[in-house]
Design a protein around this motif. Sequence first.
Motif, PDB file in Angstrom:
ATOM      1  N   GLY A   1       0.788  -1.235   0.000  1.00  0.00           N
ATOM      2  CA  GLY A   1       0.000   0.000   0.000  1.00  0.00           C
ATOM      3  C   GLY A   1       0.817   1.281   0.000  1.00  0.00           C
ATOM      4  O   GLY A   1       0.290   2.363   0.235  1.00  0.00           O
ATOM      5  N   PHE A   2       2.126   1.183  -0.300  1.00  0.00           N
ATOM      6  CA  PHE A   2       2.973   2.380  -0.225  1.00  0.00           C
ATOM      7  C   PHE A   2       2.592   3.413  -1.284  1.00  0.00           C
ATOM      8  O   PHE A   2       2.617   4.618  -1.017  1.00  0.00           O
ATOM      9  CB  PHE A   2       4.438   1.977  -0.403  1.00  0.00           C
TER      10      PHE A   2
ATOM     11  N   SER B   1      -0.295   4.226  -2.798  1.00  0.00           N
ATOM     12  CA  SER B   1      -1.473   5.057  -2.456  1.00  0.00           C
ATOM     13  C   SER B   1      -1.195   5.931  -1.245  1.00  0.00           C
ATOM     14  O   SER B   1      -1.639   7.076  -1.160  1.00  0.00           O
ATOM     15  CB  SER B   1      -2.670   4.148  -2.193  1.00  0.00           C
ATOM     16  N   TYR B   2      -0.406   5.387  -0.308  1.00  0.00           N
ATOM     17  CA  TYR B   2      -0.071   6.158   0.888  1.00  0.00           C
ATOM     18  C   TYR B   2       0.795   7.375   0.534  1.00  0.00           C
ATOM     19  O   TYR B   2       0.603   8.471   1.054  1.00  0.00           O
ATOM     20  CB  TYR B   2       0.660   5.241   1.873  1.00  0.00           C
ATOM     21  N   SER B   3       1.756   7.191  -0.381  1.00  0.00           N
ATOM     22  CA  SER B   3       2.705   8.255  -0.707  1.00  0.00           C
ATOM     23  C   SER B   3       2.054   9.417  -1.452  1.00  0.00           C
ATOM     24  O   SER B   3       2.592  10.518  -1.474  1.00  0.00           O
ATOM     25  CB  SER B   3       3.850   7.691  -1.554  1.00  0.00           C
TER      26      SER B   3
ATOM     27  N   ASN C   1      -0.411  11.093  -0.665  1.00  0.00           N
ATOM     28  CA  ASN C   1      -0.882  12.104   0.275  1.00  0.00           C
ATOM     29  C   ASN C   1       0.258  12.719   1.079  1.00  0.00           C
ATOM     30  O   ASN C   1       0.019  13.480   2.026  1.00  0.00           O
ATOM     31  CB  ASN C   1      -1.902  11.473   1.246  1.00  0.00           C
TER      32      ASN C   1
ATOM     33  N   THR D   1      10.425   9.142   5.010  1.00  0.00           N
ATOM     34  CA  THR D   1       9.858   7.826   5.306  1.00  0.00           C
ATOM     35  C   THR D   1      10.700   6.706   4.683  1.00  0.00           C
ATOM     36  O   THR D   1      11.055   5.727   5.348  1.00  0.00           O
ATOM     37  CB  THR D   1       8.414   7.748   4.770  1.00  0.00           C
TER      38      THR D   1
ATOM     39  N   ASP E   1       2.949   6.765  12.314  1.00  0.00           N
ATOM     40  CA  ASP E   1       2.499   7.347  11.040  1.00  0.00           C
ATOM     41  C   ASP E   1       3.328   6.856   9.864  1.00  0.00           C
ATOM     42  O   ASP E   1       2.974   7.051   8.709  1.00  0.00           O
ATOM     43  CB  ASP E   1       2.569   8.879  11.110  1.00  0.00           C
TER      44      ASP E   1
ATOM     45  N   PHE F   1       4.233   0.392   7.861  1.00  0.00           N
ATOM     46  CA  PHE F   1       3.718  -0.362   6.719  1.00  0.00           C
ATOM     47  C   PHE F   1       3.826  -1.856   7.021  1.00  0.00           C
ATOM     48  O   PHE F   1       4.518  -2.279   7.968  1.00  0.00           O
ATOM     49  CB  PHE F   1       4.532  -0.078   5.447  1.00  0.00           C
TER      50      PHE F   1
END
Length: 601
Positions: free
Chosen positions: A435-436, A438-440, A442, A451, A517, A520
């Motif tokens: 899921g990195f 989609s997370y990145s 934002n 990160t 926060d 992962f």
Amino acid sequence: MFFKSNSRYVLVACLLLCTQVSFAQDRNVADSLKVIYEEGNTTGVDELELLRNLSFNTANDIEESLKYANELIELSRKREDYIYLYRGYSIRGQVYQRGGNLTMALESYIKASEAASSINDKSFEGGAYLTIADVYSTIGNASNAESYYSKSIDILRETNDSLTLASALLNAGDEAFKNEHFDKALDYFEESGLLFKQVNYPIGTAYNLGNVGMVYAEQGKDALAEQHINEALVLLEELEDYYPITVYLTYMSDIYSRRKDFSAALNYAQRSLDLATQYKLKEQISDANLTLSELYEEAGNQEASLKHYKEHIAYRDSVINLENVQQIADLRTNFEVSQKQIEVDLLEQKRKNQRIVTYSIAIVLIFIAILAILWYRRYLFIRKTKRIIEEERDKSDRLLLNILPEETANELKLYGKVKAKKHGLVTVLFTDFKGFTSYSENLSPETLVETVDFYFSKFDTIIEKHGLEKIKTIGDAYMCAGGLNVTEDNHAHKMILAAKEITAFVEETKNNIAVNDLTFDIRIGINSGPVVAGVVGSKKFAYDIWGDTVNVASRMESMSEPGKINISEGTYELIKDSWVCEYRGEIDVKNRGKLKMYFVD
């Protein structure tokens, strides 16, 4: 000083000619050839010959000459024409060398030597040894230079290639001259001069005359030196070959300086600097500035002397690639200027008090004491400079080891290149964060980099701890390998240990409130098998591995599950006696069919 660079030019010129006739770089010829080139109607060998002539006749324009040389190399390689491949690399090496880029020059000459080995012609073989010897001579490695010159001359004496033999003798004479073996140098020049006249090669005759003149200048035979150098200058101006002209002009400056004719000496030195600057000849810009610095110093103009000395240092060290040398140049300049000023003051005091014996003795003692102090300071300065150079070299070595495996780094330093190598059994690991992507989307750029760095820095530490090699990162994917060094064994077991630590670190990070926060889930895949390893690129080069083993390792990662270590059958066979594994069965893999997979418990 005019040593190898000019003679090397003679060598390349003669090797590139189809027949042994008088030939030199000609801008008018180049312009005519460009018209033919732009029409695009030449094919086959005619096209290769056109590119060779274009590169040779535009040698005074470095960028343009390199363009045609590189095109000649590429086309010759595609057609497997080793003669023109040899010629292309030889011209490219010559152009780089005239521009002061000795690293690229040596690389080109080595590749020319490799092409020569496929031609089975002693003229090319002898020529290849000659170009390599020239670079060794330029960087000051006299032992290697003399060895390669001797090999080149011995081989060329077995051929009918008088022009290349004359060039080799001329260059060997330059090396003897450089090491102050003047009689030996004159013997070489005498033989090379006769050969150049026999084959009617004016540019070789010009270099030979100029070099003989330089020997006479060093021996203090100014009349003979001036006669030979002036004859060389006339020929070279007709041929529009400016590099050796800049060298000989500095020698003419030296001759008139010894005659105390400051105006003439300054004029010759300034002409040398102007020509060298116009044609971007770094080595000669440096030498001309040094000559001007010494002339102005002798005339008492310390400001002008200091200015030209700084220019000499800057250009000299841009060729040999030392760091922090501008500061060293300033220190040395200030030291020498202050030393001269002290000498002037002491001499003035001595003249004022020469009638008083007591004062005269005191002045002599003070003068000796100051000289002793200055010599001691000079010793400390030289020692400090050597230490700085050694520290910078150590920094470069450490940086190289951060980029390449130790064995590969040593090969690159020793030979200037790295050959691709096949390894029979290597273990490759891939990781990826779930899921990195989609997370990145934002995250701000700063937070995204922070990160990735947080995780990958820890991964680097773990990989280094187990003696494995990090290969690269692509986005949030991390790739490493074990078994690339000859002395490395049990790499599959080490890779499992490293994978266990990575999953433990990721899990620990998820439970850490301070960084939750950044958390992962991670997937890990491992495969073992043969790979090909090598270095790609010439500037921002990178070490990488290729092969089906790498592709399967990537598939192991994509077919893994969060928090799991998924291994292939190849890795399982290597570690099954040490680790408990869960057989997953045969799973369909895109473009691979069914593959056996295991989770490491």
